[in-house]
Scaffold this motif. Structure first.
Motif, PDB file in Angstrom:
ATOM      1  N   ALA A 151       0.896  -1.175   0.125  1.00 23.43           N
ATOM      2  CA  ALA A 151       0.027  -0.008  -0.181  1.00 23.43           C
ATOM      3  C   ALA A 151       0.789   1.144   0.134  1.00 23.43           C
ATOM      4  O   ALA A 151       0.456   2.280  -0.542  1.00 23.43           O
ATOM      5  N   SER A 152       2.320   1.158   0.531  1.00 23.97           N
ATOM      6  CA  SER A 152       2.937   2.139   0.540  1.00 23.97           C
ATOM      7  C   SER A 152       3.595   2.653  -0.677  1.00 23.97           C
ATOM      8  O   SER A 152       3.816   3.697  -0.994  1.00 23.97           O
ATOM      9  N   ALA A 153       3.445   1.667  -1.558  1.00 26.82           N
ATOM     10  CA  ALA A 153       4.036   1.725  -3.003  1.00 26.82           C
ATOM     11  C   ALA A 153       5.579   2.103  -2.830  1.00 26.82           C
ATOM     12  O   ALA A 153       5.844   2.840  -3.865  1.00 26.82           O
ATOM     13  N   GLY A 154       6.436   1.891  -1.990  1.00 27.35           N
ATOM     14  CA  GLY A 154       7.617   2.013  -1.904  1.00 27.35           C
ATOM     15  C   GLY A 154       7.902   3.254  -1.063  1.00 27.35           C
ATOM     16  O   GLY A 154       9.197   3.665  -0.585  1.00 27.35           O
ATOM     17  N   SER A 155       7.017   4.176  -0.736  1.00 29.59           N
ATOM     18  CA  SER A 155       7.193   5.286   0.009  1.00 29.59           C
ATOM     19  C   SER A 155       7.867   4.873   1.678  1.00 29.59           C
ATOM     20  O   SER A 155       8.282   5.809   2.075  1.00 29.59           O
ATOM     21  N   VAL A 156       7.756   3.745   2.109  1.00 26.37           N
ATOM     22  CA  VAL A 156       8.313   3.283   3.323  1.00 26.37           C
ATOM     23  C   VAL A 156       9.737   3.322   3.393  1.00 26.37           C
ATOM     24  O   VAL A 156      10.412   3.579   4.468  1.00 26.37           O
ATOM     25  N   PHE A 157      10.173   3.271   2.365  1.00 34.08           N
ATOM     26  CA  PHE A 157      11.871   3.629   2.179  1.00 34.08           C
ATOM     27  C   PHE A 157      12.187   5.088   1.987  1.00 34.08           C
ATOM     28  O   PHE A 157      13.447   5.307   1.915  1.00 34.08           O
ATOM     29  N   HIS A 158      11.186   6.038   1.974  1.00 35.30           N
ATOM     30  CA  HIS A 158      11.321   7.454   1.800  1.00 35.30           C
ATOM     31  C   HIS A 158      11.112   8.214   3.073  1.00 35.30           C
ATOM     32  O   HIS A 158      12.000   9.383   3.158  1.00 35.30           O
ATOM     33  N   VAL A 159      10.226   7.909   3.817  1.00 34.10           N
ATOM     34  CA  VAL A 159       9.741   8.746   4.891  1.00 34.10           C
ATOM     35  C   VAL A 159      10.580   8.233   6.152  1.00 34.10           C
ATOM     36  O   VAL A 159      10.308   7.256   6.227  1.00 34.10           O
ATOM     37  N   PRO A 160      10.985   9.213   7.137  1.00 34.53           N
ATOM     38  CA  PRO A 160      11.557   8.526   8.414  1.00 34.53           C
ATOM     39  C   PRO A 160      10.484   8.002   9.126  1.00 34.53           C
ATOM     40  O   PRO A 160       9.379   8.787   9.274  1.00 34.53           O
ATOM     41  N   LEU A 161      10.407   6.765   9.698  1.00 35.32           N
ATOM     42  CA  LEU A 161       9.437   6.119  10.633  1.00 35.32           C
ATOM     43  C   LEU A 161       9.997   5.894  11.840  1.00 35.32           C
ATOM     44  O   LEU A 161      11.466   5.572  12.003  1.00 35.32           O
ATOM     45  N   VAL A 162       9.352   6.336  12.824  1.00 35.48           N
ATOM     46  CA  VAL A 162       9.584   6.219  14.207  1.00 35.48           C
ATOM     47  C   VAL A 162       8.589   5.159  14.946  1.00 35.48           C
ATOM     48  O   VAL A 162       7.383   5.261  14.927  1.00 35.48           O
ATOM     49  N   ILE A 163       9.268   4.366  15.828  1.00 32.43           N
ATOM     50  CA  ILE A 163       8.313   3.675  16.737  1.00 32.43           C
ATOM     51  C   ILE A 163       8.614   4.020  18.214  1.00 32.43           C
ATOM     52  O   ILE A 163       9.731   4.183  18.523  1.00 32.43           O
ATOM     53  N   ALA A 164       7.458   4.540  18.830  1.00 37.23           N
ATOM     54  CA  ALA A 164       7.754   5.204  20.104  1.00 37.23           C
ATOM     55  C   ALA A 164       6.201   5.114  20.921  1.00 37.23           C
ATOM     56  O   ALA A 164       5.436   5.300  20.317  1.00 37.23           O
ATOM     57  N   PRO A 165       6.380   5.094  22.303  1.00 34.70           N
ATOM     58  CA  PRO A 165       5.114   5.129  23.001  1.00 34.70           C
ATOM     59  C   PRO A 165       4.509   6.329  22.832  1.00 34.70           C
ATOM     60  O   PRO A 165       5.218   7.600  22.625  1.00 34.70           O
ATOM     61  N   LEU A 166       3.363   6.557  22.958  1.00 33.77           N
ATOM     62  CA  LEU A 166       2.772   7.931  22.569  1.00 33.77           C
ATOM     63  C   LEU A 166       3.166   9.012  23.633  1.00 33.77           C
ATOM     64  O   LEU A 166       3.353  10.036  23.402  1.00 33.77           O
ATOM     65  N   ASP A 167       3.305   8.608  25.034  1.00 35.07           N
ATOM     66  CA  ASP A 167       3.627   9.476  26.112  1.00 35.07           C
ATOM     67  C   ASP A 167       4.982  10.032  25.761  1.00 35.07           C
ATOM     68  O   ASP A 167       5.261  11.096  25.929  1.00 35.07           O
ATOM     69  N   ASP A 168       5.840   9.235  25.249  1.00 32.59           N
ATOM     70  CA  ASP A 168       7.206   9.672  24.989  1.00 32.59           C
ATOM     71  C   ASP A 168       7.491  10.389  23.727  1.00 32.59           C
ATOM     72  O   ASP A 168       7.923  11.536  23.791  1.00 32.59           O
ATOM     73  N   ALA A 169       6.523  10.077  22.961  1.00 30.80           N
ATOM     74  CA  ALA A 169       6.546  11.129  21.589  1.00 30.80           C
ATOM     75  C   ALA A 169       6.134  12.114  21.999  1.00 30.80           C
ATOM     76  O   ALA A 169       6.808  13.459  21.690  1.00 30.80           O
ATOM     77  N   MET A 170       4.994  12.423  22.616  1.00 27.54           N
ATOM     78  CA  MET A 170       4.244  13.788  23.006  1.00 27.54           C
ATOM     79  C   MET A 170       4.927  14.692  23.738  1.00 27.54           C
ATOM     80  O   MET A 170       5.175  15.942  23.656  1.00 27.54           O
ATOM     81  N   ALA A 171       5.766  14.023  24.993  1.00 31.40           N
ATOM     82  CA  ALA A 171       6.516  14.727  25.743  1.00 31.40           C
ATOM     83  C   ALA A 171       7.798  15.335  24.892  1.00 31.40           C
ATOM     84  O   ALA A 171       8.141  16.299  25.328  1.00 31.40           O
ATOM     85  N   TYR A 172       8.560  14.636  23.937  1.00 32.97           N
ATOM     86  CA  TYR A 172       9.376  15.057  23.320  1.00 32.97           C
ATOM     87  C   TYR A 172       9.001  16.106  22.390  1.00 32.97           C
ATOM     88  O   TYR A 172       9.543  17.290  22.394  1.00 32.97           O
ATOM     89  N   PHE A 173       7.996  16.154  21.705  1.00 35.80           N
ATOM     90  CA  PHE A 173       7.304  17.364  20.916  1.00 35.80           C
ATOM     91  C   PHE A 173       7.219  18.477  21.894  1.00 35.80           C
ATOM     92  O   PHE A 173       7.354  19.665  21.460  1.00 35.80           O
ATOM     93  N   ARG A 174       6.600  18.377  22.937  1.00 32.72           N
ATOM     94  CA  ARG A 174       6.241  19.429  23.920  1.00 32.72           C
ATOM     95  C   ARG A 174       7.570  20.284  24.270  1.00 32.72           C
ATOM     96  O   ARG A 174       7.577  21.371  24.365  1.00 32.72           O
ATOM     97  N   GLU A 175       8.411  19.346  24.756  1.00 31.91           N
ATOM     98  CA  GLU A 175       9.602  19.812  25.284  1.00 31.91           C
ATOM     99  C   GLU A 175      10.469  20.765  24.044  1.00 31.91           C
ATOM    100  O   GLU A 175      10.942  21.710  24.414  1.00 31.91           O
ATOM    101  N   HIS A 176       9.972  20.389  22.765  1.00 25.66           N
ATOM    102  CA  HIS A 176      10.615  21.352  21.793  1.00 25.66           C
ATOM    103  C   HIS A 176       9.752  22.182  21.351  1.00 25.66           C
ATOM    104  O   HIS A 176      10.039  22.734  20.175  1.00 25.66           O
ATOM    105  N   GLY A 177       8.626  22.371  21.987  1.00 27.33           N
ATOM    106  CA  GLY A 177       7.780  23.705  21.733  1.00 27.33           C
ATOM    107  C   GLY A 177       7.022  23.306  20.225  1.00 27.33           C
ATOM    108  O   GLY A 177       6.528  24.471  19.592  1.00 27.33           O
ATOM    109  N   VAL A 178       6.745  22.231  20.130  1.00 31.19           N
ATOM    110  CA  VAL A 178       5.834  21.945  18.805  1.00 31.19           C
ATOM    111  C   VAL A 178       4.579  21.633  19.099  1.00 31.19           C
ATOM    112  O   VAL A 178       4.288  20.953  19.919  1.00 31.19           O
ATOM    113  N   ARG A 179       3.663  22.344  18.375  1.00 26.74           N
ATOM    114  CA  ARG A 179       2.065  22.444  18.570  1.00 26.74           C
ATOM    115  C   ARG A 179       1.647  21.118  18.068  1.00 26.74           C
ATOM    116  O   ARG A 179       1.915  20.735  17.107  1.00 26.74           O
TER     117      ARG A 179
END
Length: 257
Positions: A151-179
């Protein structure tokens, strides 16, 4: 061949080895163009003269990929797809980390998204719209599931993919001031009125239940895509695609037709 079957059918095997199997000329072309590390390329002996297969073999030889021509029917017995392809490859994959994400544009966070077709569609649309990264959290589908890869038609090799718990991801983005925005069916800001031109995060929930209240509470704002008809909600892949291209439109400062 038994190993290829295990890699196609078992997530645990893929992740323990860091290897997945890709099927078909288009996916293999995309992987070669992206310089993904190949373990081996397998072609059906009867298809070796096809123009698209010849091109892939030449490209693979230039990249020093090991190539095996298999007896007719062998790949059919291994293949995951309903319509088996005459070529497949075992390739190594790697994931990005949160610290690798360029906080300059839109980051899509998929929370508990379980449908491989939706995940692949989102990865493909995100690639086309130029998202900074896609984060998979909770009980998300494997991005290297064969159906997701197709379904990705090869885009899986183009886009940075991250696996992370939601709590960790949102805390990281908040820490860096990302809305951040949580997608909800109603009573949110229109996605057309959200500021998506700069660094931002949009969290998308699973196909049946959407986002939990806990997940919504971790975001700065709620976002809604208004609908004129009687449908209760949009497919997650469609919703993410609309948001990704609205972000692109805002970044360009133009009206996209």
């Amino acid at each position: 061949m038994r190993r290829l079957r295990r890699l196609l059918s078992q997530r645990s095997e893929r992740w323990s080895e860091g290897v997945c199997v890709i099927e078909g000329p288009d996916l293999i072309d995309a992987a070669l163009e992206s310089r993904v590390p190949f373990e081996a390329l397998y072609i059906d002996h009867d298809a070796r003269e096809r123009v698209d297969i010849v091109r892939i073999v030449e490209h693979a030889e230039d990249a020093n990929v090991r190539i095996f021509a298999l007896a007719p029917g062998v790949l059919d017995r291994v293949a995951n797809a309903t319509s088996p392809q005459p070529v497949m490859a075992a390739v190594r994959f790697s994931m990005s980390q949160l610290t690798d994400v360029a906080l300059t544009g839109l980051v899509l966070v998929l929370d508990n998204l379980r449908d491989p077709g939706n995940a692949g569609t989102i990865i493909r649309s995100g690639d086309a719209a130029g998202v900074s990264a896609i984060v998979l959290s909770g009980d998300c589908v494997d991005p290297f599931n064969p159906k997701t890869l197709r379904a990705s038609a090869g885009s899986v090799f183009h886009v940075p993919l991250v696996i992370a718990p939601l709590d960790d991801a949102m805390a990281y983005f908040r820490e860096h001031g990302v809305r951040s925005y949580a997608t909800v069916v109603k009573d949110g800001l229109s996605y057309l009125d959200c500021h998506l031109a700069g660094p931002c995060v949009v969290v998308i929930g699973n196909e049946s239940g959407g986002l939990s209240e806990v997940a919504v509470g971790q975001c700065d704002e709620r976002m809604t895509i208004e609908m004129a008809g009687r449908a209760e909600s949009l497919n997650a892949g469609v919703a993410a695609s609309l948001i990704a291209f609205e972000s692109l439109r805002q970044r360009r400062g133009t009206t996209m037709v």
